[in-house]
Structure formats: C-alpha cells, structure tokens
Design a protein around this motif. Structure first.
Motif, PDB file in Angstrom:
ATOM      1  N   SER A  66      10.053   8.675  -4.024  1.00  0.00           N
ATOM      2  CA  SER A  66      10.625   9.623  -3.512  1.00  0.00           C
ATOM      3  C   SER A  66      11.149   9.301  -2.038  1.00  0.00           C
ATOM      4  O   SER A  66      10.542   8.306  -1.541  1.00  0.00           O
ATOM      5  N   LEU A  67      11.846  10.183  -1.293  1.00  0.00           N
ATOM      6  CA  LEU A  67      12.451   9.686  -0.191  1.00  0.00           C
ATOM      7  C   LEU A  67      11.375   9.987   0.737  1.00  0.00           C
ATOM      8  O   LEU A  67      11.282   8.982   1.909  1.00  0.00           O
ATOM      9  N   SER A  68      10.479  10.842   0.781  1.00  0.00           N
ATOM     10  CA  SER A  68       9.500  11.004   1.662  1.00  0.00           C
ATOM     11  C   SER A  68       8.643   9.905   1.680  1.00  0.00           C
ATOM     12  O   SER A  68       8.147   9.602   2.914  1.00  0.00           O
ATOM     13  N   GLY A  69       8.276   9.436   0.323  1.00  0.00           N
ATOM     14  CA  GLY A  69       7.387   8.331   0.283  1.00  0.00           C
ATOM     15  C   GLY A  69       7.977   7.020   1.066  1.00  0.00           C
ATOM     16  O   GLY A  69       7.200   6.070   1.460  1.00  0.00           O
ATOM     17  N   PHE A  70       9.276   6.711   0.865  1.00  0.00           N
ATOM     18  CA  PHE A  70       9.938   5.663   1.408  1.00  0.00           C
ATOM     19  C   PHE A  70      10.092   5.929   3.027  1.00  0.00           C
ATOM     20  O   PHE A  70       9.773   4.890   3.638  1.00  0.00           O
ATOM     21  N   LYS A  71      10.145   7.025   3.499  1.00  0.00           N
ATOM     22  CA  LYS A  71      10.036   7.338   5.053  1.00  0.00           C
ATOM     23  C   LYS A  71       8.835   7.149   5.427  1.00  0.00           C
ATOM     24  O   LYS A  71       8.690   6.444   6.602  1.00  0.00           O
ATOM     25  N   GLU A  72       7.801   7.241   5.001  1.00  0.00           N
ATOM     26  CA  GLU A  72       6.366   7.176   5.194  1.00  0.00           C
ATOM     27  C   GLU A  72       6.130   5.846   5.382  1.00  0.00           C
ATOM     28  O   GLU A  72       5.416   5.406   6.260  1.00  0.00           O
ATOM     29  N   LEU A  73       6.507   4.963   4.159  1.00  0.00           N
ATOM     30  CA  LEU A  73       6.135   3.614   4.134  1.00  0.00           C
ATOM     31  C   LEU A  73       7.109   2.856   5.429  1.00  0.00           C
ATOM     32  O   LEU A  73       6.398   2.125   6.311  1.00  0.00           O
ATOM     33  N   LEU A  74       8.229   3.250   5.717  1.00  0.00           N
ATOM     34  CA  LEU A  74       8.857   2.715   6.843  1.00  0.00           C
ATOM     35  C   LEU A  74       8.353   3.252   8.457  1.00  0.00           C
ATOM     36  O   LEU A  74       8.180   2.381   9.072  1.00  0.00           O
ATOM     37  N   ASN A  75       7.854   4.491   8.059  1.00  0.00           N
ATOM     38  CA  ASN A  75       7.154   4.788   9.551  1.00  0.00           C
ATOM     39  C   ASN A  75       5.709   4.248   9.829  1.00  0.00           C
ATOM     40  O   ASN A  75       5.233   4.307  10.922  1.00  0.00           O
ATOM     41  N   THR A  76       5.309   3.843   8.673  1.00  0.00           N
ATOM     42  CA  THR A  76       3.839   3.217   9.093  1.00  0.00           C
ATOM     43  C   THR A  76       4.068   1.841   9.566  1.00  0.00           C
ATOM     44  O   THR A  76       3.193   1.363  10.343  1.00  0.00           O
ATOM     45  N   SER A  77       5.423   1.270   9.425  1.00  0.00           N
ATOM     46  CA  SER A  77       5.599  -0.076  10.152  1.00  0.00           C
ATOM     47  C   SER A  77       5.918   0.129  11.512  1.00  0.00           C
ATOM     48  O   SER A  77       6.308   1.170  12.007  1.00  0.00           O
ATOM     49  N   LYS A  78       5.895  -1.019  12.164  1.00  0.00           N
ATOM     50  CA  LYS A  78       6.018  -0.941  13.605  1.00  0.00           C
ATOM     51  C   LYS A  78       7.578  -0.707  13.919  1.00  0.00           C
ATOM     52  O   LYS A  78       8.602  -0.884  13.087  1.00  0.00           O
ATOM     53  N   ASP A  79       7.777  -0.098  15.210  1.00  0.00           N
ATOM     54  CA  ASP A  79       9.072   0.240  15.706  1.00  0.00           C
ATOM     55  C   ASP A  79       9.965   1.198  14.863  1.00  0.00           C
ATOM     56  O   ASP A  79      10.947   1.217  15.055  1.00  0.00           O
ATOM     57  N   TYR A  80       9.471   1.822  13.885  1.00  0.00           N
ATOM     58  CA  TYR A  80      10.174   2.828  12.964  1.00  0.00           C
ATOM     59  C   TYR A  80       9.754   4.162  13.478  1.00  0.00           C
ATOM     60  O   TYR A  80       8.876   4.607  13.449  1.00  0.00           O
ATOM     61  N   ASN A  81      10.770   5.130  13.326  1.00  0.00           N
ATOM     62  CA  ASN A  81      10.405   6.514  13.680  1.00  0.00           C
ATOM     63  C   ASN A  81      11.724   7.051  12.722  1.00  0.00           C
ATOM     64  O   ASN A  81      12.673   7.821  13.336  1.00  0.00           O
ATOM     65  N   ILE A  82      11.699   6.944  11.545  1.00  0.00           N
ATOM     66  CA  ILE A  82      12.630   7.521  10.309  1.00  0.00           C
ATOM     67  C   ILE A  82      12.317   8.754  10.043  1.00  0.00           C
ATOM     68  O   ILE A  82      11.364   9.214   9.710  1.00  0.00           O
ATOM     69  N   ASN A  83      13.553   9.596  10.328  1.00  0.00           N
ATOM     70  CA  ASN A  83      13.591  10.992   9.907  1.00  0.00           C
ATOM     71  C   ASN A  83      14.935  11.428   9.225  1.00  0.00           C
ATOM     72  O   ASN A  83      15.673  10.776   9.226  1.00  0.00           O
TER      73      ASN A  83
END
Length: 136
Positions: A66-83
């Motif tokens: 899902s899109l929310s899972g994709f965003k969570e995976l990105l946001n756990t990585s450094k320097d990302y705050n995807i919304n």
C-alpha cells in the motif's frame, strides 16, 4: 661568487635549498590542488550513502502493498519525511526531499560549483513545471 652560494655554512645556500624544495613541492602538488576542493563534500556524500541501493532494500520497497506501507518504509530511512495521501502528493514530497539534498550539496561544495548547481536546479524546476502543467 659560486663558492658563497654553494657553501653549506652560508645563508644563501640554505635559501637556495629551501627554494628548490618549495618549488618541487608546488610542482608536485599542483595536479592534486583541483581535487582538494572536493575532498570534504565527497566524503560527506559518501558517508550519507543511498539507503536504497542494496537489493534487499529495493525488494522491500517493491513488496510494499500500500501507499502507507511505502511511506512508512521511506520514513524509517534516514533524511526522509515523506507525507501525502495520494501518489501525486508522495511524489511531490520525494521531489522536495531531492531538491533539499541538492541544495545541501550546493552549500557544501566549492564556490566554483555554484553555477553547475544553479543550472541543475533550474533543470529540475523546468521538469517539475512541465509535469504540473501536464497533470493540471
């Protein structure tokens, strides 16, 4: 005259020796001087790395359902705050993060690289404007 210059007990001899050594060091170090401006920025960017280069990270990104899972995976990585609530907003947030990274690289790089980064940021802006016009 030459006896005074080449006599190691006299001052002119040591001035000559130091001048020759300094000249040799300058000649040898000149080709490396262009690289010295890039040592710190390259080391910093290399230390930051890219969290999605490894095959494991890429497969985890592809496996997100899902899109929310994709965003969570990105946001756990450094320097990302995807919304964002839809794919367009997420893409825009990724574009903003990329532009912030390029601007950070511009600040850390040599002043002579300013024109390169200005042109590169203009190219990104033109692409984003064209994309917005196609969607809008």
């Amino acid at each position: 005259m030459f006896e005074i210059i080449f006599d190691p007990h006299n001052y002119p001899f040591w001035v000559l020796v130091i001048s020759v050594i300094a000249g040799a060091v300058l000649i040898i170090s000149r080709p490396f001087s262009t690289y010295l401006k890039f040592v710190y920025p390259n080391a910093k960017f290399e230390a930051m790395g890219n969290p999605f280069v490894s095959e494991n990270e890429l497969s985890r990104m592809l496996d997100s359902k899902s899109l929310s899972g994709f965003k969570e995976l990105l946001n756990t990585s450094k320097d990302y705050n995807i919304n964002g609530e839809n794919t367009y907003d997420v893409q825009q947030s990724l574009d903003d993060a990329f532009i912030q990274t390029v601007e950070m690289m511009q600040k850390d790089s040599s002043k002579k690289m300013k024109d390169f980064y200005d042109v590169y940021l203009e190219k990104i802006d033109i692409h984003l404007i064209k994309t917005s016009l196609k969607i809008g």
